[in-house]
Design a protein around this motif. Structure first.
Motif, PDB file in Angstrom:
ATOM      1  N   THR A   1      43.131 -40.589  34.721  1.00 39.57           N
ATOM      2  CA  THR A   1      43.141 -41.690  33.761  1.00 39.57           C
ATOM      3  C   THR A   1      44.570 -42.132  33.497  1.00 39.57           C
ATOM      4  OG1 THR A   1      41.109 -40.983  32.653  1.00 39.57           O
ATOM      5  CG2 THR A   1      42.585 -42.397  31.399  1.00 39.57           C
TER       6      THR A   1
ATOM      7  N   LEU B   1      43.561 -47.762  28.656  1.00 34.17           N
ATOM      8  CA  LEU B   1      43.218 -46.657  29.541  1.00 34.17           C
ATOM      9  C   LEU B   1      42.473 -47.193  30.754  1.00 34.17           C
ATOM     10  CD1 LEU B   1      41.975 -44.023  26.918  1.00 34.17           C
ATOM     11  CD2 LEU B   1      44.311 -44.456  27.709  1.00 34.17           C
ATOM     12  N   TYR B   2      42.984 -46.870  31.947  1.00 38.12           N
ATOM     13  CA  TYR B   2      42.402 -47.332  33.197  1.00 38.12           C
ATOM     14  C   TYR B   2      41.975 -46.139  34.044  1.00 38.12           C
ATOM     15  CZ  TYR B   2      44.937 -51.724  32.169  1.00 38.12           C
ATOM     16  OH  TYR B   2      45.427 -52.869  31.584  1.00 38.12           O
ATOM     17  N   GLU B   3      40.970 -46.365  34.887  1.00 36.61           N
ATOM     18  CA  GLU B   3      40.612 -45.401  35.919  1.00 36.61           C
ATOM     19  C   GLU B   3      41.640 -45.528  37.042  1.00 36.61           C
ATOM     20  OE1 GLU B   3      38.322 -42.239  36.900  1.00 36.61           O
ATOM     21  OE2 GLU B   3      37.884 -43.545  35.198  1.00 36.61           O
TER      22      GLU B   3
ATOM     23  N   ARG C   1      38.963 -48.937  31.022  1.00 39.07           N
ATOM     24  CA  ARG C   1      37.964 -48.141  30.318  1.00 39.07           C
ATOM     25  C   ARG C   1      38.025 -48.335  28.803  1.00 39.07           C
ATOM     26  NH1 ARG C   1      34.168 -47.084  33.987  1.00 39.07           N
ATOM     27  NH2 ARG C   1      34.809 -45.627  35.627  1.00 39.07           N
TER      28      ARG C   1
ATOM     29  N   ARG D   1      36.907 -36.948  28.645  1.00 35.45           N
ATOM     30  CA  ARG D   1      36.165 -37.584  29.737  1.00 35.45           C
ATOM     31  C   ARG D   1      34.705 -37.168  29.622  1.00 35.45           C
ATOM     32  NH1 ARG D   1      39.194 -39.958  33.788  1.00 35.45           N
ATOM     33  NH2 ARG D   1      37.329 -39.972  35.076  1.00 35.45           N
TER      34      ARG D   1
ATOM     35  N   TYR E   1      33.450 -41.743  31.966  1.00 34.56           N
ATOM     36  CA  TYR E   1      34.039 -42.597  30.942  1.00 34.56           C
ATOM     37  C   TYR E   1      34.933 -41.793  30.012  1.00 34.56           C
ATOM     38  CZ  TYR E   1      30.864 -46.252  32.460  1.00 34.56           C
ATOM     39  OH  TYR E   1      30.206 -47.197  33.214  1.00 34.56           O
ATOM     40  N   VAL E   2      35.893 -42.473  29.395  1.00 35.42           N
ATOM     41  CA  VAL E   2      36.860 -41.829  28.510  1.00 35.42           C
ATOM     42  C   VAL E   2      36.525 -42.168  27.068  1.00 35.42           C
ATOM     43  CG1 VAL E   2      39.293 -41.603  27.915  1.00 35.42           C
ATOM     44  CG2 VAL E   2      38.635 -41.977  30.287  1.00 35.42           C
TER      45      VAL E   2
END
Length: 350
Positions: free
Chosen positions: A240, A252-254, A261, A299, A305-306
């Motif tokens: 993340t 926050l990105y994958e 996210r 997570r 997902y976060v």
């Protein structure tokens, strides 16, 4: 909850630079090293857990061509598998020292050949990845140095071209050996799950993020577009990306796909520093609005997902915060610097 501990006095003050605090914990010696930049010098301090300073050292930017002394842009300890180096960047070049700052082992001068007469030349953004040290530059390129197990035989391994504006920060983590989830992000070039292992992210003044897979040859996996504001600080945790922006947002990105996210309106002014406590997934954000916030990242088991929970907020009155770091991997203590503040503030959990 956190409480204020004994602060550590500085001989000078902290410059108004983002990420202007570096911390190296040495549990075996019950010592913590702190590094703070002010003008042409960097101040290194060692302190015991109670905050009593034991030693101080001043490092100065190596002189190069020019009539004025070069200004330091960042100081950072790079923990490699076999050694720890202290890296200092400036408007003239990149200096690497043994961890205590006693011996310089490498000096790399910046080539200003591609810069216009009105463009500033500097290096900024430092991170270790395996046995490499990566440093960002004003041109948008990232210099990758191959570090030997000992000695000064450091080699510039390659230059990564992913940005068109100056690099602001670099974050890395040990490669996560798992198959990515979700759809591929814009610009993704993954051919297999192994190719999609994202373990480094770089940010720039336009807000663009570049996600990389490290190795003997670094590979660009995807670009995450900016949205009109710079991204001064990034972190990477369990696949993340946490990115702090000039409008006070944390996103926050994958990492493997570039998918957004979570978006947090965390601060009222520009974020100047992010940090992560990797053992527990705590995220620290600090901004020019005088606030430091701590967030807990989780997570989810389904879909990756976060989830984010706000844990603590700390105000440093009348202070433009410019640096903040956890002092241990469990996130039980953190330190803060502020512009024109002649001390390092320390906080620990109650």
């Amino acid at each position: 909850m956190f409480r204020r501990e004994r602060s550590i006095p500085l001989r000078g003050s902290a410059a108004a630079l983002c990420n202007n605090l570096s911390v190296l914990q040495l549990p075996a010696c019950s010592l913590t090293h702190f590094g703070v930049v002010h003008g042409p010098s960097a101040q290194l301090l060692s302190a015991v857990p109670e905050g009593v300073p034991l030693a101080q050292r001043q490092l100065h930017a190596k002189e190069g061509p020019g009539v004025s002394p070069p200004l330091i842009t960042q100081v950072h300890w790079c923990v490699l598998p076999f050694r720890v180096l202290l890296v200092l960047t400036s408007h003239r070049g990149i200096q690497m020292y043994e961890s205590d700052g006693s011996v310089m082992v490498y000096w790399h001068a910046l080539d200003a050949g591609d810069a216009s007469l009105v463009q500033a030349v500097f290096a900024r953004g430092i991170a270790a990845s395996g046995h490499f040290i990566c440093v960002g530059t004003w041109s948008g390129r990232v210099l990758v140095f191959d570090i030997p197990a000992k000695g000064p035989n450091i080699v510039l391994n390659e230059e990564l071209a992913g940005h068109r504006t100056p690099v602001t920060d670099i974050a890395t983590e040990p490669a996560q050996e798992q198959e990515p989830t979700g759809e591929k992000g814009k610009g993704s070039s993954c051919l297999s799950p192994q190719d999609c292992v994202a373990d480094m992210v770089t940010a720039d003044d336009s807000g663009l993020l570049c996600v990389w897979r490290s190795g003997p040859e670094f590979k660009l996996l995807t670009r995450i577009p900016g949205f009109g504001v710079p991204c001064p600080s990034v972190q990477l945790w369990q696949g993340t990306i946490a990115a702090g922006y000039g409008n006070g947002q944390v996103r926050l990105y994958e990492a493997s796909t570039g998918t957004l996210r979570v978006q947090i309106d965390a601060h009222a002014r520009a974020i100047c520093a992010l940090d992560l406590a990797p053992e527990v997934g705590k995220l620290l954000s600090a901004a020019e609005d005088t606030f430091v916030h701590i967030w807990k990242l989780n997570r989810s088991q389904e879909g990756g997902y976060v989830e984010v929970e706000h844990c603590h907020g700390e105000c440093v009155p009348d202070t433009q915060v410019c640096g903040a770091r956890f002092c241990d991997p469990s996130g039980s203590s953190f330190a803060v610097t502020g512009y024109d503040l002649a001390e390092i503030l320390r906080f620990s959990s109650m």
